[in-house]
Design a protein around this motif. Sequence first.
Motif, PDB file in Angstrom:
ATOM      1  N   GLN A  79      10.551  -0.747  -2.529  1.00 49.27           N
ATOM      2  CA  GLN A  79      10.277  -2.150  -2.875  1.00 49.27           C
ATOM      3  C   GLN A  79       8.963  -2.613  -2.243  1.00 49.27           C
ATOM      4  O   GLN A  79       8.930  -3.562  -1.469  1.00 49.27           O
ATOM      5  N   ALA A  80       7.897  -1.934  -2.593  1.00 52.22           N
ATOM      6  CA  ALA A  80       6.590  -2.303  -2.037  1.00 52.22           C
ATOM      7  C   ALA A  80       6.179  -3.711  -2.437  1.00 52.22           C
ATOM      8  O   ALA A  80       5.310  -4.315  -1.795  1.00 52.22           O
ATOM      9  N   GLY A  81       6.796  -4.245  -3.491  1.00 51.84           N
ATOM     10  CA  GLY A  81       6.484  -5.597  -3.927  1.00 51.84           C
ATOM     11  C   GLY A  81       7.347  -6.663  -3.311  1.00 51.84           C
ATOM     12  O   GLY A  81       7.257  -7.835  -3.682  1.00 51.84           O
TER      13      GLY A  81
ATOM     14  N   GLY B 269      -8.542  -1.341   3.394  1.00 50.46           N
ATOM     15  CA  GLY B 269      -8.120  -0.619   2.209  1.00 50.46           C
ATOM     16  C   GLY B 269      -6.650  -0.785   1.904  1.00 50.46           C
ATOM     17  O   GLY B 269      -5.834  -1.029   2.791  1.00 50.46           O
ATOM     18  N   VAL B 270      -6.315  -0.609   0.619  1.00 49.83           N
ATOM     19  CA  VAL B 270      -4.921  -0.681   0.178  1.00 49.83           C
ATOM     20  C   VAL B 270      -4.837  -0.065  -1.213  1.00 49.83           C
ATOM     21  O   VAL B 270      -5.795  -0.115  -1.982  1.00 49.83           O
ATOM     22  N   LEU B 271      -3.680   0.549  -1.496  1.00 55.00           N
ATOM     23  CA  LEU B 271      -3.416   1.072  -2.834  1.00 55.00           C
ATOM     24  C   LEU B 271      -2.481   0.101  -3.529  1.00 55.00           C
ATOM     25  O   LEU B 271      -1.344  -0.106  -3.081  1.00 55.00           O
ATOM     26  N   VAL B 272      -2.945  -0.513  -4.618  1.00 50.02           N
ATOM     27  CA  VAL B 272      -2.172  -1.529  -5.325  1.00 50.02           C
ATOM     28  C   VAL B 272      -2.289  -1.301  -6.821  1.00 50.02           C
ATOM     29  O   VAL B 272      -3.396  -1.228  -7.356  1.00 50.02           O
ATOM     30  N   ILE B 273      -1.153  -1.207  -7.480  1.00 52.44           N
ATOM     31  CA  ILE B 273      -1.138  -1.000  -8.927  1.00 52.44           C
ATOM     32  C   ILE B 273      -0.957  -2.323  -9.679  1.00 52.44           C
ATOM     33  O   ILE B 273      -1.472  -2.497 -10.778  1.00 52.44           O
ATOM     34  N   ASP B 274      -0.233  -3.258  -9.070  1.00 55.42           N
ATOM     35  CA  ASP B 274       0.059  -4.549  -9.697  1.00 55.42           C
ATOM     36  C   ASP B 274      -1.197  -5.428  -9.706  1.00 55.42           C
ATOM     37  O   ASP B 274      -1.736  -5.752  -8.646  1.00 55.42           O
ATOM     38  N   PRO B 275      -1.675  -5.848 -10.895  1.00 59.71           N
ATOM     39  CA  PRO B 275      -2.919  -6.629 -10.970  1.00 59.71           C
ATOM     40  C   PRO B 275      -2.863  -7.945 -10.201  1.00 59.71           C
ATOM     41  O   PRO B 275      -3.850  -8.340  -9.580  1.00 59.71           O
TER      42      PRO B 275
ATOM     43  N   ALA C 213      -8.456 -11.269  -2.302  1.00 60.41           N
ATOM     44  CA  ALA C 213      -8.687 -12.567  -1.674  1.00 60.41           C
ATOM     45  C   ALA C 213      -8.489 -12.501  -0.160  1.00 60.41           C
ATOM     46  O   ALA C 213      -9.108 -13.258   0.590  1.00 60.41           O
ATOM     47  N   ALA C 214      -7.632 -11.577   0.282  1.00 63.80           N
ATOM     48  CA  ALA C 214      -7.396 -11.403   1.715  1.00 63.80           C
ATOM     49  C   ALA C 214      -8.494 -10.581   2.381  1.00 63.80           C
ATOM     50  O   ALA C 214      -8.477 -10.415   3.596  1.00 63.80           O
ATOM     51  N   GLY C 215      -9.428 -10.064   1.594  1.00 65.85           N
ATOM     52  CA  GLY C 215     -10.566  -9.345   2.148  1.00 65.85           C
ATOM     53  C   GLY C 215     -10.612  -7.863   1.865  1.00 65.85           C
ATOM     54  O   GLY C 215     -11.540  -7.184   2.299  1.00 65.85           O
ATOM     55  N   ALA C 216      -9.617  -7.319   1.158  1.00 64.60           N
ATOM     56  CA  ALA C 216      -9.623  -5.886   0.866  1.00 64.60           C
ATOM     57  C   ALA C 216     -10.887  -5.505   0.105  1.00 64.60           C
ATOM     58  O   ALA C 216     -11.225  -6.132  -0.895  1.00 64.60           O
ATOM     59  N   ASN C 217     -11.566  -4.465   0.581  1.00 63.68           N
ATOM     60  CA  ASN C 217     -12.791  -4.039  -0.104  1.00 63.68           C
ATOM     61  C   ASN C 217     -12.836  -2.531  -0.363  1.00 63.68           C
ATOM     62  O   ASN C 217     -13.825  -2.014  -0.855  1.00 63.68           O
ATOM     63  N   PHE C 218     -11.733  -1.840  -0.048  1.00 66.91           N
ATOM     64  CA  PHE C 218     -11.608  -0.414  -0.367  1.00 66.91           C
ATOM     65  C   PHE C 218     -10.305  -0.293  -1.148  1.00 66.91           C
ATOM     66  O   PHE C 218      -9.230  -0.073  -0.588  1.00 66.91           O
ATOM     67  N   LEU C 219     -10.418  -0.505  -2.447  1.00 65.86           N
ATOM     68  CA  LEU C 219      -9.249  -0.739  -3.287  1.00 65.86           C
ATOM     69  C   LEU C 219      -8.856   0.491  -4.087  1.00 65.86           C
ATOM     70  O   LEU C 219      -9.612   0.975  -4.932  1.00 65.86           O
ATOM     71  N   GLY C 220      -7.655   1.008  -3.820  1.00 65.49           N
ATOM     72  CA  GLY C 220      -7.072   2.041  -4.656  1.00 65.49           C
ATOM     73  C   GLY C 220      -6.334   1.378  -5.803  1.00 65.49           C
ATOM     74  O   GLY C 220      -5.439   0.554  -5.572  1.00 65.49           O
ATOM     75  N   VAL C 221      -6.710   1.712  -7.031  1.00 66.07           N
ATOM     76  CA  VAL C 221      -6.181   0.971  -8.179  1.00 66.07           C
ATOM     77  C   VAL C 221      -5.368   1.831  -9.134  1.00 66.07           C
ATOM     78  O   VAL C 221      -4.935   1.350 -10.190  1.00 66.07           O
ATOM     79  N   GLY C 222      -5.141   3.098  -8.783  1.00 70.64           N
ATOM     80  CA  GLY C 222      -4.371   3.951  -9.676  1.00 70.64           C
ATOM     81  C   GLY C 222      -4.186   5.340  -9.103  1.00 70.64           C
ATOM     82  O   GLY C 222      -4.812   5.718  -8.111  1.00 70.64           O
ATOM     83  N   ILE C 223      -3.318   6.098  -9.760  1.00 76.79           N
ATOM     84  CA  ILE C 223      -3.016   7.478  -9.374  1.00 76.79           C
ATOM     85  C   ILE C 223      -3.073   8.327 -10.637  1.00 76.79           C
ATOM     86  O   ILE C 223      -2.422   8.005 -11.635  1.00 76.79           O
ATOM     87  N   ASP C 224      -3.841   9.392 -10.605  1.00 79.08           N
ATOM     88  CA  ASP C 224      -4.023  10.177 -11.833  1.00 79.08           C
ATOM     89  C   ASP C 224      -2.704  10.714 -12.383  1.00 79.08           C
ATOM     90  O   ASP C 224      -2.497  10.767 -13.602  1.00 79.08           O
ATOM     91  N   VAL C 225      -1.800  11.108 -11.513  1.00 77.64           N
ATOM     92  CA  VAL C 225      -0.513  11.652 -11.964  1.00 77.64           C
ATOM     93  C   VAL C 225       0.255  10.633 -12.785  1.00 77.64           C
ATOM     94  O   VAL C 225       0.739  10.925 -13.888  1.00 77.64           O
ATOM     95  N   THR C 226       0.378   9.414 -12.266  1.00 82.09           N
ATOM     96  CA  THR C 226       1.152   8.395 -12.986  1.00 82.09           C
ATOM     97  C   THR C 226       0.429   7.926 -14.246  1.00 82.09           C
ATOM     98  O   THR C 226       1.069   7.657 -15.268  1.00 82.09           O
ATOM     99  N   LEU C 227      -0.907   7.843 -14.178  1.00 84.17           N
ATOM    100  CA  LEU C 227      -1.662   7.438 -15.369  1.00 84.17           C
ATOM    101  C   LEU C 227      -1.484   8.462 -16.490  1.00 84.17           C
ATOM    102  O   LEU C 227      -1.281   8.103 -17.664  1.00 84.17           O
ATOM    103  N   TYR C 228      -1.538   9.729 -16.138  1.00 79.11           N
ATOM    104  CA  TYR C 228      -1.351  10.805 -17.108  1.00 79.11           C
ATOM    105  C   TYR C 228       0.066  10.786 -17.672  1.00 79.11           C
ATOM    106  O   TYR C 228       0.270  10.853 -18.895  1.00 79.11           O
ATOM    107  N   ALA C 229       1.050  10.668 -16.792  1.00 81.97           N
ATOM    108  CA  ALA C 229       2.444  10.654 -17.237  1.00 81.97           C
ATOM    109  C   ALA C 229       2.733   9.455 -18.138  1.00 81.97           C
ATOM    110  O   ALA C 229       3.410   9.585 -19.171  1.00 81.97           O
ATOM    111  N   GLN C 230       2.223   8.296 -17.765  1.00 83.18           N
ATOM    112  CA  GLN C 230       2.452   7.097 -18.567  1.00 83.18           C
ATOM    113  C   GLN C 230       1.812   7.207 -19.941  1.00 83.18           C
ATOM    114  O   GLN C 230       2.411   6.808 -20.952  1.00 83.18           O
ATOM    115  N   ALA C 231       0.590   7.767 -19.994  1.00 82.02           N
ATOM    116  CA  ALA C 231      -0.093   7.918 -21.274  1.00 82.02           C
ATOM    117  C   ALA C 231       0.670   8.871 -22.191  1.00 82.02           C
ATOM    118  O   ALA C 231       0.827   8.619 -23.395  1.00 82.02           O
TER     119      ALA C 231
END
Length: 260
Positions: free
Chosen positions: A188-190, A213-219, A227-245
């Motif tokens: 429950q990361a959310g 830095g932080v890894l966040v998938i939820d837009p 807004a909190a200052g994150a500037n090293f943003l992980g926005v996806g994972i190739d495995v999940t993007l491939y599987a979802q597609a």
Amino acid sequence: MPAPINTLKQRLAREEVLHGIWLGLADPYAAEIAATAGFDWLLIDGEHAPNDIRSISAQLAVIAGKGPAPVVRLRNDDPAGIKQALDIGAQTLLIPMIEDAGQAERALRATRYPPEGIRGVGSALARASGFAAIPDYLTTANDQISLILQVESRAGMAALDDILAVEGVDGVFIGPSDLAADMGFLGQAGHPEVKAAVLDGLRRIRAAGRAAGVLVIDPAFLAECRAAGANFLGVGIDVTLYAQALRRLASEVGRQIGAI
């Protein structure tokens, strides 16, 4: 001739906002495709993905010169693993599960040659020195190594200010999934309490003048992190993007065929 310039380290020092993705497919061909997509950085995951030192080395080779900066996440803070990753040419490392300042200092020292650290000297047979083609590598390498520490537990968050006080650490990356599990919210990361902890951590990191830095998938949460200052943003994972597609295509075509 000095060690190659670490452009990612420079850009983070300038407080640029950079976005990238996780590479977990553990395949050079997939990494090369990702390197053409337009991200600022690509993280080769050696913690959870089925990577070894050879597959990491191969992915570093195909990413080189394509634009995105490669980042290597190791499985832990073992100095031997850090040494080997640096020798194959990694200049930016993400070290997971950091929980106190002492651990942060040990990880930092493992990335530096003496007298600043304990990195072993074997650059003559390493890609890092261009296989001994960079004569000044040993005396200039320390300045081009970027160390980002991953904090992902209650203990790490409690020690965050002490970790941030370790000079030479370029940034701190918060891992929401492991933090959620440690807080009692497995999967429950959310969860609101987890989100609040992540945002508080990001603000403290940026206030200390380090890359956050932080890894966040939820837009929506990505916007909050920014807004909190994150500037090293992980926005996806190739495995999940491939599987979802693949699943989406299979589902869409399946419906289409069924309707014919």
